[in-house]
Design an enzyme around this catalytic site. Structure first.
Site, PDB file in Angstrom:
ATOM      1  N   HIS A  17       0.627  -1.225  -0.440  1.00 34.50           N
ATOM      2  CA  HIS A  17       0.011  -0.335   0.119  1.00 34.50           C
ATOM      3  C   HIS A  17       0.533   1.127  -0.287  1.00 34.50           C
ATOM      4  CE1 HIS A  17      -2.786  -2.742   2.543  1.00 34.50           C
ATOM      5  NE2 HIS A  17      -3.256  -2.308   1.251  1.00 34.50           N
ATOM      6  N   LYS A  41     -17.855  -6.768   7.558  1.00 35.38           N
ATOM      7  CA  LYS A  41     -16.939  -7.536   7.829  1.00 35.38           C
ATOM      8  C   LYS A  41     -16.023  -7.505   8.746  1.00 35.38           C
ATOM      9  CE  LYS A  41     -13.390  -7.234   4.254  1.00 35.38           C
ATOM     10  NZ  LYS A  41     -12.310  -6.363   2.798  1.00 35.38           N
ATOM     11  N   ARG A  90      -1.515  -6.320  -7.888  1.00 36.35           N
ATOM     12  CA  ARG A  90      -0.720  -6.513  -8.726  1.00 36.35           C
ATOM     13  C   ARG A  90      -0.936  -7.878  -9.490  1.00 36.35           C
ATOM     14  NH1 ARG A  90      -3.230  -7.893  -2.645  1.00 36.35           N
ATOM     15  NH2 ARG A  90      -4.829  -7.142  -3.498  1.00 36.35           N
ATOM     16  N   SER A 127      -2.497  -7.698   2.513  1.00 36.36           N
ATOM     17  CA  SER A 127      -3.399  -7.949   3.907  1.00 36.36           C
ATOM     18  C   SER A 127      -3.442  -8.988   4.504  1.00 36.36           C
ATOM     19  CB  SER A 127      -4.289  -6.942   4.557  1.00 36.36           C
ATOM     20  OG  SER A 127      -4.120  -5.498   3.763  1.00 36.36           O
TER      21      SER A 127
HETATM   22  P1  ADP Z   1      -9.612  -4.108  -0.092  1.00 30.58           P
HETATM   23  O1  ADP Z   1     -10.938  -4.435   1.002  1.00 30.58           O
HETATM   24  O2  ADP Z   1      -9.735  -2.918  -1.355  1.00 30.58           O
HETATM   25  O3  ADP Z   1      -9.126  -5.333  -0.971  1.00 30.58           O
HETATM   26  P2  ADP Z   1      -7.243  -3.353   1.059  1.00 30.58           P
HETATM   27  O4  ADP Z   1      -7.131  -3.031   2.066  1.00 30.58           O
HETATM   28  O5  ADP Z   1      -6.873  -5.412   0.582  1.00 30.58           O
HETATM   29  O6  ADP Z   1      -8.608  -3.140   0.283  1.00 30.58           O
HETATM   30  O7  ADP Z   1      -6.671  -2.757  -0.853  1.00 30.58           O
HETATM   31  C1  ADP Z   1      -5.409  -1.442  -0.714  1.00 30.58           C
HETATM   32  C2  ADP Z   1      -5.819  -1.973  -2.237  1.00 30.58           C
HETATM   33  O8  ADP Z   1      -4.238  -1.315  -2.265  1.00 30.58           O
HETATM   34  C3  ADP Z   1      -5.721  -2.358  -3.748  1.00 30.58           C
HETATM   35  O9  ADP Z   1      -6.143  -1.449  -4.950  1.00 30.58           O
HETATM   36  C4  ADP Z   1      -5.394  -3.337  -3.990  1.00 30.58           C
HETATM   37  O10 ADP Z   1      -5.376  -3.607  -5.203  1.00 30.58           O
HETATM   38  C5  ADP Z   1      -3.985  -2.347  -3.293  1.00 30.58           C
HETATM   39  N1  ADP Z   1      -2.656  -3.206  -3.338  1.00 30.58           N
HETATM   40  C6  ADP Z   1      -2.774  -4.463  -1.242  1.00 30.58           C
HETATM   41  N2  ADP Z   1      -2.010  -4.920  -1.627  1.00 30.58           N
HETATM   42  C7  ADP Z   1      -0.934  -4.656  -2.644  1.00 30.58           C
HETATM   43  C8  ADP Z   1       0.368  -4.744  -2.628  1.00 30.58           C
HETATM   44  N3  ADP Z   1       1.354  -5.073  -2.449  1.00 30.58           N
HETATM   45  N4  ADP Z   1       0.658  -3.833  -3.982  1.00 30.58           N
HETATM   46  C9  ADP Z   1       0.460  -2.767  -4.825  1.00 30.58           C
HETATM   47  N5  ADP Z   1      -0.960  -2.738  -4.558  1.00 30.58           N
HETATM   48  C10 ADP Z   1      -1.891  -3.720  -3.965  1.00 30.58           C
END
Ligand code: ADP
Length: 150
Positions: A17, A41, A90, A127
């Site tokens: 992120h 959630k 990703r 995450s």
């Molecule tokens: P959500 O609940 O919307 O999936 P996340 O917190 O998992 O939210 O992710 C938010 C954003 O960050 C999304 O656009 C996701 O694709 C991006 N993201 C998550 N992990 C990575 C990573 N390792 N590299 C790049 N972008 C990421």
């Protein structure tokens, strides 16, 4: 003012992120990193803990604001005067998931999505992997920004 919302659960925020936000900083005047609150959630870290993680991670970035919201992400963008949604990609699974949402947001709400392809060194970080390691008592510290102490 070119303003973007970077929405997510950030349960917890990871180096992936942070990479996306830092690379987007030159593109926008302001980036609102916003936790979407979904009562249905079950999160591992509370909203307060996640907000605190975001605050400490971006404390030295004046263009980055932290927020949380309920309801539709597009409505939050309108309320904040943000014309852009920032997302990280990703892999093809992320792309397939994001494509229709982005098209709908553009058509229905006039909010355009901007995607950055994840840097290769972070493509394995999510995450959900961090939560898995945490549940099993493993060491996940290398996947998180150093400012996050959980
Ligand atoms: P959500 O609940 O919307 O999936 P996340 O917190 O998992 O939210 O992710 C938010 C954003 O960050 C999304 O656009 C996701 O694709 C991006 N993201 C998550 N992990 C990575 C990573 N390792 N590299 C790049 N972008 C990421």
């Amino acid at each position: 003012m070119r303003r973007a919302v970077f929405p997510g659960s950030f349960d917890p925020i990871t180096l992936g992120h942070v990479d996306i936000v830092e690379r987007a900083i030159p593109l926008f005047d302001e980036i609102i990193v916003a936790i979407g609150v979904n009562a249905a959630k079950k999160n591992m870290w509370s909203l307060e803990e996640r907000l605190q993680m975001l605050e400490s991670t971006f404390q030295d970035q004046p263009k980055v604001k932290i927020a949380s919201y309920e309801g539709l992400t597009a409505d939050f963008c309108k309320k904040e005067g943000a014309e852009f949604l920032l997302r990280g990609l990703r892999n093809a699974t992320d792309f397939n998931y994001e494509q229709t949402i982005a098209q709908a947001n553009a058509k229905v709400n006039g909010v355009d999505s901007v995607f950055l392809i994840c840097s290769p060194e972070f493509s394995h970080i999510s995450s959900s992997i961090v939560r898995d390691i945490a549940r099993n008592g493993g060491d996940f510290s290398g996947l998180l920004p150093e400012t996050v102490n959980i």
